[in-house]
Design an enzyme around this catalytic site. Sequence first.
Site, PDB file in Angstrom:
ATOM      1  N   LYS A   1       0.847  -1.127  -0.024  1.00  0.00           N
ATOM      2  CA  LYS A   1       0.207  -0.128   0.149  1.00  0.00           C
ATOM      3  C   LYS A   1       0.931   1.158   0.008  1.00  0.00           C
ATOM      4  O   LYS A   1       1.895   1.298   0.748  1.00  0.00           O
ATOM      5  CB  LYS A   1      -0.826   0.036   1.415  1.00  0.00           C
TER       6      LYS A   1
ATOM      7  N   SER B   1      -9.502   2.210   2.985  1.00  0.00           N
ATOM      8  CA  SER B   1      -8.540   2.805   2.061  1.00  0.00           C
ATOM      9  C   SER B   1      -7.660   1.839   1.539  1.00  0.00           C
ATOM     10  O   SER B   1      -6.939   2.353   0.255  1.00  0.00           O
ATOM     11  CB  SER B   1      -8.011   3.970   2.750  1.00  0.00           C
TER      12      SER B   1
ATOM     13  N   SER C   1      -9.712  -0.551   7.169  1.00  0.00           N
ATOM     14  CA  SER C   1      -9.039  -0.340   5.792  1.00  0.00           C
ATOM     15  C   SER C   1      -8.158  -1.848   5.372  1.00  0.00           C
ATOM     16  O   SER C   1      -7.979  -1.846   4.173  1.00  0.00           O
ATOM     17  CB  SER C   1      -8.108   0.649   5.715  1.00  0.00           C
TER      18      SER C   1
END
Length: 531
Positions: free
Chosen positions: A123, A199, A223
């Site tokens: 990420k 996210s 997330s």
Amino acid sequence: MTEITKVSILRRNDQPHRMTKFNTLIIYLVLVCISSCQFEKKEPAIDLEELTIAEIHTAYTEGHYNSRHLVNAYITAIEETDDAINAISIINPDALKIAEALDEEYQRTKILRPLHGIPIIVKDNINTIGLPTTAGALALQDFIPEENAFVINKLIDAGAIIIAKSNMAEWAFSPMHTESSTEGITRNPYNTDYVPAGSSGGTAAALAANLAAVGLGTDTGNSIRGPSSHNALVGFRTTMGLISREGIVPLYLRNDVVGPMCRTVEDATRVMKVMAGIDSKDPITQNSLGKAPDNYTQYLVENGLENARIGVLRELSERDPDPEIKALFENAISDLENLGAEIIDPVVVSDFVNLSQNQWCPTFRIDLESFLATYVKKDTVKTLEDIVRIGTTSEFSRERLKLFSEINTQPDHSDKECLDAYQDEKRIAFRQAIESVMDSLNLDAIIYPSWNNRPARIDFFQEEYKGDNSQIIAPHTGQPAFTVPMGFTSNNLPAGLQFLGRMYSEPTLIKLTYSYEQGTKHRKPPSNNKR
């Protein structure tokens, strides 16, 4: 091949059989081509669909392909298919070189490290040397860390290859959708009209579409587990303190956890095993001293649900659920029973609503400005006001930045009110209420749907967002919560089942989720991404 050798072969062939000039010429041309033509070595055909760490390592040891072949295959897959989902922010230009070095090491030692040659997607809010760490924001689009985050070093030491970084919801603000100012909108590979949640939606979409072997996300409230649920993945939010948060762009550091997002419980366990550890730069990890076993993979027990006691938290599952998600959840309860578990339904936590209220503390300004000072070190990007000035292309992020810029975290919220799960009195009280019920009923875990509703359409994500259960317990209490695939709705969108455990009960959760996964086999790849 020399001319002498070519001529001698022709003569040997010519003596027993008087060959025609034509046949002789053909043989000569073939031999010349063999000696001088350049033939490219063909890459081995690799079926990337649903590859696991164990399968990859077996292929390496049996010589079917090597790390370079695999990395090249995944890069090709990204280049061919990512346009449809927009999950990847950057491919690591050094990935092939790293793979070649690992291949040379294996040829020399004949030893595979725990994650040797395993391509991983990271990420874009986790510091990685040589690659931008943007958190999806314009303000950090040129930030290239000088050091890896603690967990990245651990993964690299174990042999993992960072093949790419993934798009994310800007600043990790949104649990609903994945939109950044740097890369735009990520789409759900099961249906590109729908969100992958947020996210860590980029990691989730990429892993679901088989664009890497394993992935990393971060979880402030939802997330890891939300995107994993929306993409038929396994997502581990571990006990607060088990894994270091150092080198991660924060949202609320007191809630933030980094963890694996994978297609199987076994792979998530292997990645988690490598990441866990004490980090002097993240004092909260001291709480895990003596509480983490050396080998988590020993808990991958296929009959792990036999005689387990599982509690059903109707307080969450009955919050206006979509009928299809409710049906999937009821089927999951039946499956757990059929696999040997004893179900306690319902589990009632005294004063649950009041205990779960007012647990959030908006520390974004303090945490972010600390990160900027420690890692970014730019005079033009030092404060939240600088972030607001630089701006965003996302209307959602713009509203959130405006909100946070108007909040003076201290003194509106005292230090005592913003402590972590080990010190904050409200958080401790909430956790004790849950764990005391678990103790009184002798429960191994509590379950509920990760979301009570199916994924929202991208164009209507705010109106259709509801039913996210992940943010209510685990981020505040510090407890571990794992999500695993629970099945699919009628329009082929995934749903997830969440298991909540006691602090440092990862071994128990691995045993339960692995047994459920193996007994149900709900995971399947997106049909339009099969290769």
